[in-house]
Scaffold this active site. Structure first.
Site: not given
Length: 416
Positions: A9-11, A98, A113, A115, A117
């Protein structure tokens, strides 16, 4: 031969959250200059690279759908992320976002969607494009949706930042648990290294049955609460506090008055703050909470919604003055929350007064109309009110003791 990957994950995993001054929120970085790596994140990516694992970012970025930033700006942020990680010796093999959200306002992005999560669409796309064996791969994230998505994709899962009790509740509700718990991406990289080298790294490290550092009980809650407070301090928008200090200096210089407003705990804060601004900063200050006879009469005669606005009108509020709000939600007419604060701020805008505040959650109406506002960051959805009200006191005490504003010595500082 299929490869193994670490899905990040990024943030909150790679980078810190940022304060968005335009929206008054603590959220994903909305511009490249706001993007900053968390300590050790770049080095952790480098370690995963050296272990021969693909390192791939999979992140929900609904800011595109909500109009916070464009796809092009998101690409620029991604470029800065890659550059900063590269400076630390690491490399991201791929980045998958996403950009959708079911309530998005931007055409083409406001939809459900596969995509986003907790769905695993991005994982499966990466597996196809990079020939990844998902069952031998890892997902590292700091949220429930990361663990759910990783589980759905069939990866092993590592949950970061164990000190989030509300996550335990949500994981229990979803009946899903991470395989391991780590305090940072660096710790997660170390754990993955041990697993890959067949060292001792059992699922749910330390034999824990939930992502909690300590056992339930008074001591455990105290530890968690203190760590949440530390995290809030790290995320506080110091620039916003300085802007309020400067506005208060200007208020005093022009001989304006300060009107402090709050409801419930905020009313108590307003009364205490008035004392400190008058005594220490030597600013003429008032609050409706200090005169129960007038306040109750206005509520009885005029109604709760307009009681504060009419009090300001009776005080002859004008463009020289300031209204300062202490509120958890900041006021929300649509949900009928602290509507008296909203009406008071509407009147303050009409009168041309300066507006400041210290609020929680998303800041509500106060953050949207204020000239300067501190939004106390949310680190645990279950403790928004106590942390917000605690840090409101921290902020105003910071302000009255600020060298720009302090005009009189405080008692214990003057006692030798």
């Amino acid at each position: 031969m299929p490869r193994k990957a670490v899905f990040l994950d990024r943030d909150g995993v790679i980078n810190a959250y940022a304060c968005d001054r335009e929206f008054g929120t603590i959220d994903s970085p909305a511009r490249p200059d706001d993007f900053a790596l968390l300590p050790g994140a770049g080095e952790a990516v480098a370690r995963l690279n050296h272990a021969g694992l693909l390192t791939i970012v999979v992140s929900n970025q609904p800011g595109v759908a909500k109009g916070r930033f464009s796809p092009a700006l998101l690409d620029s942020i991604t470029g800065r992320m890659k550059a900063l990680i590269g400076d630390a010796g690491g490399k991201l093999d791929a980045v998958y976002y996403c950009p959708h959200h079911p309530e998005g306002a931007i055409d083409g992005y406001g939809r459900r969607c596969d995509c986003r999560k907790p769905n695993a669409g991005l994982f499966r796309q990466a597996a196809r494009e990079w020939n990844i064996d998902l069952s031998r791969s890892y997902t590292v994230g700091d949220g429930v949706v990361d663990i759910l998505a990783g589980r759905q994709a069939g990866t092993k899962t590592i949950f970061l930042s164990a000190r989030k009790c509300y996550v335990c509740t949500e994981l229990t509700r979803q009946n899903v648990w991470p395989d391991w718990v780590a305090g940072s991406l660096g710790e997660a990289a170390e754990l993955i290294h041990n697993v890959e080298k067949n060292h001792d790294a059992h699922p749910n490290g330390n034999g824990a049955t939930s992502p909690c550092v300590s056992e339930p009980g008074a001591a455990g809650y105290t530890t968690l609460y203190v760590h949440e407070a530390i995290e809030i301090l790290k995320r506080m928008d110091q620039d916003a506090i300085e802007r309020i200090a400067d506005l208060l200096v200007a208020l005093r210089s022009r001989g304006g008055r300060l009107f402090c407003l709050g409801v419930g705990g905020g009313a108590g804060h307003a009364s205490h703050a008035v004392c400190d601004f008058r005594k220490i900063a030597q600013i003429e200050a008032y609050t409706p909470a200090d005169n129960v006879s007038e306040l109750s009469a206005r509520v009885n005669d005029d109604g709760w919604d307009t009681a504060y606005a009419n009090w300001l009108r009776g005080s002859r509020l004008n463009e020289k003055d300031m209204v300062f709000v202490f509120s958890v939600g900041g006021g929300d007419l649509a949900r009928n929350i602290s509507s008296n604060l909203v009406r008071a701020l509407e009147y303050a805008k009409q009168a041309g007064a300066t507006i400041c505040g210290v609020v929680g959650r998303d800041g509500g109406y106060t953050a949207r109309v204020a000239d300067a506002c501190v939004v106390v960051p949310v680190v645990n959805a279950s403790t928004i009110t106590p942390h917000t009200e605690a840090f409101q006191a921290v902020v105003w005490h910071l302000l009255v003791s600020h060298p720009k504003l302090k005009a009189a010595e405080m008692k214990w500082e003057s006692t030798r």
